[in-house]
Design an enzyme around this catalytic site. Structure first.
Site, PDB file in Angstrom:
ATOM      1  N   HIS A  77       1.592   4.352  -2.859  1.00  0.00           N
ATOM      2  CA  HIS A  77       1.671   5.809  -2.646  1.00  0.00           C
ATOM      3  C   HIS A  77       2.933   6.346  -3.322  1.00  0.00           C
ATOM      4  CE1 HIS A  77      -1.677   6.562  -0.017  1.00  0.00           C
ATOM      5  NE2 HIS A  77      -1.228   5.854   0.999  1.00  0.00           N
TER       6      HIS A  77
ATOM      7  N   HIS B  74      -5.378   7.688  -1.788  1.00  0.00           N
ATOM      8  CA  HIS B  74      -6.359   6.715  -1.299  1.00  0.00           C
ATOM      9  C   HIS B  74      -7.599   6.691  -2.188  1.00  0.00           C
ATOM     10  CE1 HIS B  74      -4.376   7.141   2.847  1.00  0.00           C
ATOM     11  NE2 HIS B  74      -4.006   6.012   2.301  1.00  0.00           N
TER      12      HIS B  74
ATOM     13  N   HIS C  13       0.848  -1.200   0.000  1.00  0.00           N
ATOM     14  CA  HIS C  13       0.000   0.000   0.000  1.00  0.00           C
ATOM     15  C   HIS C  13       0.885   1.252   0.000  1.00  0.00           C
ATOM     16  CE1 HIS C  13      -3.460   2.519   1.585  1.00  0.00           C
ATOM     17  NE2 HIS C  13      -2.445   3.200   2.102  1.00  0.00           N
ATOM     18  N   GLU C  14       1.884   1.273   0.871  1.00  0.00           N
ATOM     19  CA  GLU C  14       2.777   2.438   0.933  1.00  0.00           C
ATOM     20  C   GLU C  14       3.587   2.570  -0.359  1.00  0.00           C
ATOM     21  OE1 GLU C  14       2.165   4.508   3.181  1.00  0.00           O
ATOM     22  OE2 GLU C  14       0.981   3.164   4.435  1.00  0.00           O
TER      23      GLU C  14
END
Ligand SMILES: [Zn+2]
Length: 218
Positions: free
Chosen positions: A118, A124, A114-115
């Site tokens: 980014h 998000h 997930h990071e």
């Protein structure tokens, strides 16, 4: 520094995409071997998912490359311990690009991926400008100092959907009880049976979107 608090979908523009699809990283601040392995495994998993399959083979040609920084790399991702899980969104030419991982709570493959999304340039999912068509936000259940995590982004030069629909299954989507102060849901999907916040692996659409942003060839 722009961190991963809120917003929606891909950051727009060549200047926020990693040059040559290469993400050099400095991981020297991470001291625990188990943590190092989790981070590099998460990178491998994401690289493989984004890769282009070779004909009649299980191998893939990578399209985005995470690799240890070399001496002459001036822009790179710094990975270090921190108080929570967060990361700079997208490439920044004149800024530090940092991923923070708390020793407790961040060292899971899905969370690290997930990071990494980014870092590649994704906000998000639930901060998309059209999210109210897909979700009910229960502000009354959100922790007092966490309302900003539920901000909605406007379509702009920094938020761009690349032509893709809302994706409940995105690894970039919060779970139903994210930042709840009372154990009650903060996010409720409007579509019956939609599951949000799986956070284990990238969705099919996440991968399609990364491949689109980084112009991966078939
Ligand atoms: Zn995030």
């Amino acid at each position: 520094m722009i961190l991963s608090t809120g917003r929606g979908l891909a950051i727009y523009g060549d200047e926020n995409r990693w040059p040559k699809n290469i993400i050099p990283y400095d991981i020297s601040a991470i001291t625990d071997t188990l943590h190092l392995n989790l981070i590099t495994n998460a990178m491998e998993t994401l690289m493989y998912a984004v890769g282009t399959p070779n004909y009649q083979s299980t191998t893939r040609n990578s399209c985005v490359y995470f690799r240890p920084k070399k001496e002459n790399d001036t822009n790179f991702l710094t990975i270090q311990y921190g108080k929570r899980c967060s990361a700079t969104v997208g490439f920044r030419k004149s800024q530090r690009i940092v991923m923070h991982l708390a020793k407790k709570g961040c060292f899971r493959s899905g969370t690290i991926q997930h990071e990494l999304l980014h870092v590649l340039g994704f906000w998000h999912e639930q901060s998309r400008p059209d999210r109210d068509d897909y979700l009910t936000i229960h502000h009354e259940n959100i922790q007092e100092d966490r309302h900003h995590n539920f901000n909605k982004y406007e379509w702009s030069s920094k938020a761009y959907n690349q032509g893709y629909q809302y994706d409940y299954k995105s690894l970039m989507h919060y779970g139903a009880k994210a930042f709840s102060k009372n154990g009650e849901p903060t996010l409720v999907p409007k579509q019956t049976n939609a599951v949000i916040g799986l956070r284990k692996k990238s969705s099919e659409q996440d991968i399609v979107e990364v491949r689109h942003l980084y112009k991966c060839e078939n």
